[in-house]
Design an enzyme around this catalytic site. Structure first.
Site, PDB file in Angstrom:
ATOM      1  N   SER A 156     -20.825 -11.909 -19.788  1.00 46.10           N
ATOM      2  CA  SER A 156     -20.468 -13.078 -20.593  1.00 46.10           C
ATOM      3  C   SER A 156     -19.500 -13.919 -19.783  1.00 46.10           C
ATOM      4  CB  SER A 156     -19.775 -12.609 -21.880  1.00 46.10           C
ATOM      5  OG  SER A 156     -19.189 -13.693 -22.566  1.00 46.10           O
ATOM      6  N   TYR A 169     -14.224  -7.224 -27.115  1.00 52.48           N
ATOM      7  CA  TYR A 169     -15.357  -7.851 -26.429  1.00 52.48           C
ATOM      8  C   TYR A 169     -14.958  -8.277 -25.006  1.00 52.48           C
ATOM      9  CZ  TYR A 169     -19.421 -10.993 -25.933  1.00 52.48           C
ATOM     10  OH  TYR A 169     -20.575 -11.618 -25.518  1.00 52.48           O
TER      11      TYR A 169
HETATM   12  P1  NAD Z   1     -28.138 -10.790 -30.790  1.00 56.41           P
HETATM   13  O1  NAD Z   1     -27.302 -10.342 -31.939  1.00 56.41           O
HETATM   14  O2  NAD Z   1     -29.135 -11.861 -30.971  1.00 56.41           O
HETATM   15  O3  NAD Z   1     -28.906  -9.533 -30.153  1.00 56.41           O
HETATM   16  C1  NAD Z   1     -28.254  -8.313 -29.962  1.00 56.41           C
HETATM   17  C2  NAD Z   1     -29.290  -7.252 -29.709  1.00 56.41           C
HETATM   18  O4  NAD Z   1     -28.584  -6.019 -29.504  1.00 56.41           O
HETATM   19  C3  NAD Z   1     -30.234  -7.025 -30.896  1.00 56.41           C
HETATM   20  O5  NAD Z   1     -31.519  -6.722 -30.405  1.00 56.41           O
HETATM   21  C4  NAD Z   1     -29.629  -5.821 -31.589  1.00 56.41           C
HETATM   22  O6  NAD Z   1     -30.590  -5.057 -32.324  1.00 56.41           O
HETATM   23  C5  NAD Z   1     -29.129  -5.055 -30.374  1.00 56.41           C
HETATM   24  N1  NAD Z   1     -28.125  -4.069 -30.715  1.00 56.41           N
HETATM   25  C6  NAD Z   1     -26.934  -4.225 -31.332  1.00 56.41           C
HETATM   26  N2  NAD Z   1     -26.326  -3.039 -31.483  1.00 56.41           N
HETATM   27  C7  NAD Z   1     -27.151  -2.113 -30.935  1.00 56.41           C
HETATM   28  C8  NAD Z   1     -27.087  -0.711 -30.780  1.00 56.41           C
HETATM   29  N3  NAD Z   1     -26.047   0.014 -31.225  1.00 56.41           N
HETATM   30  N4  NAD Z   1     -28.124  -0.098 -30.195  1.00 56.41           N
HETATM   31  C9  NAD Z   1     -29.201  -0.790 -29.760  1.00 56.41           C
HETATM   32  N5  NAD Z   1     -29.307  -2.126 -29.878  1.00 56.41           N
HETATM   33  C10 NAD Z   1     -28.299  -2.761 -30.457  1.00 56.41           C
HETATM   34  O7  NAD Z   1     -27.079 -11.146 -29.649  1.00 56.41           O
HETATM   35  P2  NAD Z   1     -27.195 -11.977 -28.293  1.00 56.41           P
HETATM   36  O8  NAD Z   1     -26.350 -13.171 -28.450  1.00 56.41           O
HETATM   37  O9  NAD Z   1     -28.598 -12.128 -27.849  1.00 56.41           O
HETATM   38  O10 NAD Z   1     -26.402 -10.991 -27.320  1.00 56.41           O
HETATM   39  C11 NAD Z   1     -27.030 -10.222 -26.331  1.00 56.41           C
HETATM   40  C12 NAD Z   1     -26.026  -9.954 -25.227  1.00 56.41           C
HETATM   41  O11 NAD Z   1     -25.610 -11.197 -24.677  1.00 56.41           O
HETATM   42  C13 NAD Z   1     -24.763  -9.248 -25.720  1.00 56.41           C
HETATM   43  O12 NAD Z   1     -24.361  -8.295 -24.761  1.00 56.41           O
HETATM   44  C14 NAD Z   1     -23.758 -10.379 -25.794  1.00 56.41           C
HETATM   45  O13 NAD Z   1     -22.456  -9.928 -25.631  1.00 56.41           O
HETATM   46  C15 NAD Z   1     -24.211 -11.235 -24.630  1.00 56.41           C
HETATM   47  N6  NAD Z   1     -23.760 -12.613 -24.695  1.00 56.41           N
HETATM   48  C16 NAD Z   1     -24.115 -13.417 -25.732  1.00 56.41           C
HETATM   49  C17 NAD Z   1     -23.655 -14.729 -25.736  1.00 56.41           C
HETATM   50  C18 NAD Z   1     -24.018 -15.687 -26.829  1.00 56.41           C
HETATM   51  O14 NAD Z   1     -23.425 -16.769 -26.875  1.00 56.41           O
HETATM   52  N7  NAD Z   1     -24.966 -15.381 -27.696  1.00 56.41           N
HETATM   53  C19 NAD Z   1     -22.854 -15.204 -24.705  1.00 56.41           C
HETATM   54  C20 NAD Z   1     -22.518 -14.344 -23.663  1.00 56.41           C
HETATM   55  C21 NAD Z   1     -22.981 -13.055 -23.662  1.00 56.41           C
END
Ligand code: NAD
Length: 274
Positions: A156, A169
């Site tokens: 991130s 986080y």
């Molecule tokens: P999201 O909530 O859309 O997806 C999260 C995914 O992780 C889902 O498929 C969920 O089922 C899975 N998940 C959650 N807990 C779990 C567990 N215990 N076991 C297995 N699967 C699990 O979120 P996203 O925004 O797509 O985030 C994905 C990654 O990207 C994360 O690591 C997040 O920190 C990172 N990220 C997101 C953003 C953003 O702005 N959305 C920015 C930077 C980094």
């Protein structure tokens, strides 16, 4: 046969990725699903993973049909090391190997440090950081023996800079960059690369959920949170897209990216340039 079909699938020509096998954790939604789609479009066989997604089987089937690749789904809970090991064994049993591992599953909780629930801290460290350690441990021996592998950790912008009210986080994301660098050094002579992608804000369920939490923590309206907190951090003033992250993950998987390792690559509209 499946490899032959995959190598003919649209978009896979020339990337050299057809028939490679990938696990993408947390890929029933958001960024992980974007990466899984991009991999499938490149002709790769993909194991999807996610927790509690009722449409996981539909996603798996549709992805396989659309891109003529093998797909599988694991409901492994990334906070449970034994389930991570079982997911890995399942992928090897189905695909014969795991060439590309994407550690993407993640959760968020926004709250001031003095009231931040300790159980939430433990859960975020387990899913956003320790899960990557357990999955990498399982993946590296096979990658080393084949002298080829790609480890991509979805970190991130919060792996590079902090924001208030996100102690667990930000800690986990900074930690995963350290893990990425260490693994890159340990595997550099084995045709393996390990990199972290550092997205800015992407409008996924994870971000949609934290808008009301941030509004409460900062005493703002939800519109103010989007304009004055989230997009304020990004000079481009737009959300990053899941397709942009998927495209970078595909590039990192190609041989053209074989000299990129140990890197934390910002995809955040200039956020951390400030
Ligand atoms: P999201 O909530 O859309 O997806 C999260 C995914 O992780 C889902 O498929 C969920 O089922 C899975 N998940 C959650 N807990 C779990 C567990 N215990 N076991 C297995 N699967 C699990 O979120 P996203 O925004 O797509 O985030 C994905 C990654 O990207 C994360 O690591 C997040 O920190 C990172 N990220 C997101 C953003 C953003 O702005 N959305 C920015 C930077 C980094």
């Amino acid at each position: 046969m499946q490899e032959l079909i995959a190598s003919r699938s649209f978009g896979s020509v020339g990337l050299g990725l057809a028939g490679k096998a990938a696990i993408v954790t947390g890929s029933t939604s958001g960024i992980g699903l974007g990466i899984a789609r991009a991999f499938a479009a490149a002709g790769m066989n993909v194991m999807l993973n996610g927790l509690g997604a009722t449409d996981a089987e539909d996603i798996r089937r549709d992805l396989g049909r659309e891109f003529c690749v093998m797909t599988a789904y694991s409901g492994a809970d990334m906070s449970k090391p034994e389930q991570i090991a079982a997911m890995f064994d399942d992928a090897v049993a189905r695909f014969g190997k795991v060439d590309v591992l994407v550690n993407n599953a993640g959760i968020q909780h926004v709250e001031a440090i003095e009231t931040f629930p300790p159980a939430k801290w433990d859960q975020i460290i387990a899913i956003n950081l320790s899960a990557a350690f357990h999955a990498i441990r399982a993946a590296v021996p096979g990658m080393k023996s084949r002298k080829w592998g790609r480890i991509i950790n979805v970190a991130s912008a919060h792996a590079l800079v902090a924001s208030p009210f996100k102690s667990a986080y930000v800690t986990a994301k900074h930690g995963i960059v350290g893990l990425t660098k260490t693994v890159a050094l340990e595997t550099a002579e084995f045709g393996i690369t390990a990199n972290a992608i550092c997205p800015g804000y992407v409008l996924t369920p994870l971000v949609e959920k934290q808008i009301p939490e941030t509004a409460r923590a900062r005493n703002l309206t939800e519109d103010q949170v989007i304009r004055d907190v989230l997009l304020k951090a990004q000079p481009t003033r737009r959300f990053v897209t899941t397709e942009e992250i998927g495209a970078l993950a595909v590039f990192l998987a190609t041989d053209a990216a074989q000299s990129i390792t140990g890197a934390a690559l910002p995809v955040e509209g200039g956020w951390t340039a400030q």
